[in-house]
Design a protein around this motif. Sequence first.
Motif, PDB file in Angstrom:
ATOM      1  N   ARG A  38       0.812  -1.211   0.000  1.00 33.24           N
ATOM      2  CA  ARG A  38       0.000   0.000   0.000  1.00 33.24           C
ATOM      3  C   ARG A  38       0.845   1.261   0.000  1.00 33.24           C
ATOM      4  O   ARG A  38       2.048   1.219   0.225  1.00 33.24           O
ATOM      5  N   LYS A  39       0.143   2.367  -0.241  1.00 32.42           N
ATOM      6  CA  LYS A  39       0.841   3.655  -0.318  1.00 32.42           C
ATOM      7  C   LYS A  39       1.542   3.982   0.998  1.00 32.42           C
ATOM      8  O   LYS A  39       2.619   4.566   0.999  1.00 32.42           O
ATOM      9  N   LYS A  40       0.924   3.600   2.121  1.00 30.38           N
ATOM     10  CA  LYS A  40       1.534   3.901   3.422  1.00 30.38           C
ATOM     11  C   LYS A  40       2.867   3.167   3.583  1.00 30.38           C
ATOM     12  O   LYS A  40       3.789   3.679   4.231  1.00 30.38           O
ATOM     13  N   HIS A  41       2.992   1.964   2.984  1.00 36.29           N
ATOM     14  CA  HIS A  41       4.257   1.234   3.048  1.00 36.29           C
ATOM     15  C   HIS A  41       5.348   1.992   2.301  1.00 36.29           C
ATOM     16  O   HIS A  41       6.501   2.042   2.747  1.00 36.29           O
ATOM     17  N   GLY A  45       8.331   3.669   4.260  1.00 34.16           N
ATOM     18  CA  GLY A  45       9.630   3.106   3.916  1.00 34.16           C
ATOM     19  C   GLY A  45      10.588   4.145   3.370  1.00 34.16           C
ATOM     20  O   GLY A  45      11.791   4.115   3.663  1.00 34.16           O
ATOM     21  N   GLN A  46      10.055   5.084   2.578  1.00 31.36           N
ATOM     22  CA  GLN A  46      10.896   6.145   2.024  1.00 31.36           C
ATOM     23  C   GLN A  46      11.444   7.034   3.140  1.00 31.36           C
ATOM     24  O   GLN A  46      12.634   7.384   3.149  1.00 31.36           O
ATOM     25  N   TYR A  47      10.589   7.389   4.083  1.00 29.81           N
ATOM     26  CA  TYR A  47      11.042   8.205   5.210  1.00 29.81           C
ATOM     27  C   TYR A  47      12.034   7.439   6.080  1.00 29.81           C
ATOM     28  O   TYR A  47      13.036   7.997   6.541  1.00 29.81           O
ATOM     29  N   ALA A 109       1.349  -1.209  11.926  1.00 32.14           N
ATOM     30  CA  ALA A 109       1.645  -2.248  10.933  1.00 32.14           C
ATOM     31  C   ALA A 109       2.539  -1.716   9.820  1.00 32.14           C
ATOM     32  O   ALA A 109       3.376  -2.446   9.285  1.00 32.14           O
ATOM     33  N   SER A 110       2.389  -0.444   9.468  1.00 30.71           N
ATOM     34  CA  SER A 110       3.204   0.109   8.388  1.00 30.71           C
ATOM     35  C   SER A 110       4.672   0.196   8.778  1.00 30.71           C
ATOM     36  O   SER A 110       5.548   0.189   7.914  1.00 30.71           O
ATOM     37  N   PHE A 111       4.952   0.252  10.095  1.00 29.12           N
ATOM     38  CA  PHE A 111       6.340   0.325  10.546  1.00 29.12           C
ATOM     39  C   PHE A 111       6.985  -1.046  10.668  1.00 29.12           C
ATOM     40  O   PHE A 111       8.203  -1.165  10.601  1.00 29.12           O
ATOM     41  N   VAL A 112       6.183  -2.078  10.884  1.00 27.48           N
ATOM     42  CA  VAL A 112       6.746  -3.405  11.106  1.00 27.48           C
ATOM     43  C   VAL A 112       6.560  -4.333   9.911  1.00 27.48           C
ATOM     44  O   VAL A 112       6.978  -5.483   9.956  1.00 27.48           O
ATOM     45  N   GLN A 115       7.036  -5.045   3.685  1.00 30.39           N
ATOM     46  CA  GLN A 115       6.956  -4.154   2.521  1.00 30.39           C
ATOM     47  C   GLN A 115       7.633  -2.817   2.820  1.00 30.39           C
ATOM     48  O   GLN A 115       8.357  -2.274   1.970  1.00 30.39           O
ATOM     49  N   THR A 116       7.392  -2.308   4.024  1.00 27.02           N
ATOM     50  CA  THR A 116       8.029  -1.047   4.420  1.00 27.02           C
ATOM     51  C   THR A 116       9.539  -1.204   4.470  1.00 27.02           C
ATOM     52  O   THR A 116      10.284  -0.338   3.983  1.00 27.02           O
ATOM     53  N   TYR A 117      10.003  -2.306   5.041  1.00 23.20           N
ATOM     54  CA  TYR A 117      11.444  -2.521   5.151  1.00 23.20           C
ATOM     55  C   TYR A 117      12.087  -2.699   3.776  1.00 23.20           C
ATOM     56  O   TYR A 117      13.240  -2.309   3.577  1.00 23.20           O
ATOM     57  N   SER A 118      11.356  -3.287   2.827  1.00 22.39           N
ATOM     58  CA  SER A 118      11.894  -3.443   1.473  1.00 22.39           C
ATOM     59  C   SER A 118      12.131  -2.082   0.826  1.00 22.39           C
ATOM     60  O   SER A 118      13.185  -1.832   0.233  1.00 22.39           O
ATOM     61  N   VAL A 119      11.132  -1.196   0.941  1.00 18.76           N
ATOM     62  CA  VAL A 119      11.277   0.160   0.394  1.00 18.76           C
ATOM     63  C   VAL A 119      12.407   0.894   1.097  1.00 18.76           C
ATOM     64  O   VAL A 119      13.242   1.553   0.454  1.00 18.76           O
ATOM     65  N   ALA A 120      12.463   0.781   2.422  1.00 18.40           N
ATOM     66  CA  ALA A 120      13.509   1.461   3.188  1.00 18.40           C
ATOM     67  C   ALA A 120      14.891   0.944   2.811  1.00 18.40           C
ATOM     68  O   ALA A 120      15.844   1.728   2.658  1.00 18.40           O
TER      69      ALA A 120
END
Length: 239
Positions: A38-41, A45-47, A109-112, A115-120
């Motif tokens: 999702r967009k939030k991920h 992740g970018q931030y 959930a967006s922090f853990v 998907q977020t970690y992949s973007v980061a």
Amino acid sequence: MGDLLTAIPTGMTAFTATNMDDILMLLLFFAQVNTAFRKKHIVTGQYLGFGLLVLVSLPGFFGSLFLPRDWIGMLGVVPIAIGLNRLFDHSPEEEEEHEEPSPQNSILASFVSPQTYSVAAITFANGGDNIGIYMPLFASTTVQELAVILGTFFSLVGVWCYTAYRLTQLPMIAQTLTHYGNQLVPFVLIGLGVLILVDSHTLENRGLTVLTLIISLLCVLMFWYNARSINVSPEGEEG
């Protein structure tokens, strides 16, 4: 006061010069948005990835701890691994709707989420130039100027995300990314990883080259085995 005012265009120039390629990656990320990604991920992740780049660059402000660029370049293995995973993964995307979580659970959930970690990880791995520029930039600033520059940086991360998202809403760009995005993303990620390794002179170090090849080969074997296991028909297990 004058120095603080000049810190804003300085921060804008440094950010723009080191993050132009992030627009392409964000375009591809937003084109892959579905019920699982999702967009939030992407935004979180970018931030997170950019925040890590700033954190690693801060020792330049204190005048200590210098990270060798060829070791930073080893992070190029991360987008290569993610690209290989997408290349071997032929499982169908989830189309069904899911119940929306509560706002608090959604933020947590967006922090853990992976998907977020992949973007980061991709954002951080693509930041060798950022670190090389930010460290001397931070070293030449005062505390007040550093605060203004960092405020400018993190404001522009949001602008970058919004701009990329709006570009994916343009019919021509959206249709192109919809038709070719899934096939293009793995090769873009692999190419980005190779570019990071080359640009950081990682492959000029024989030891790091061998380590990179070993890690890449292990990733290929692991993803190939997983894809092969998924493709095995469950009917063969019936007695």
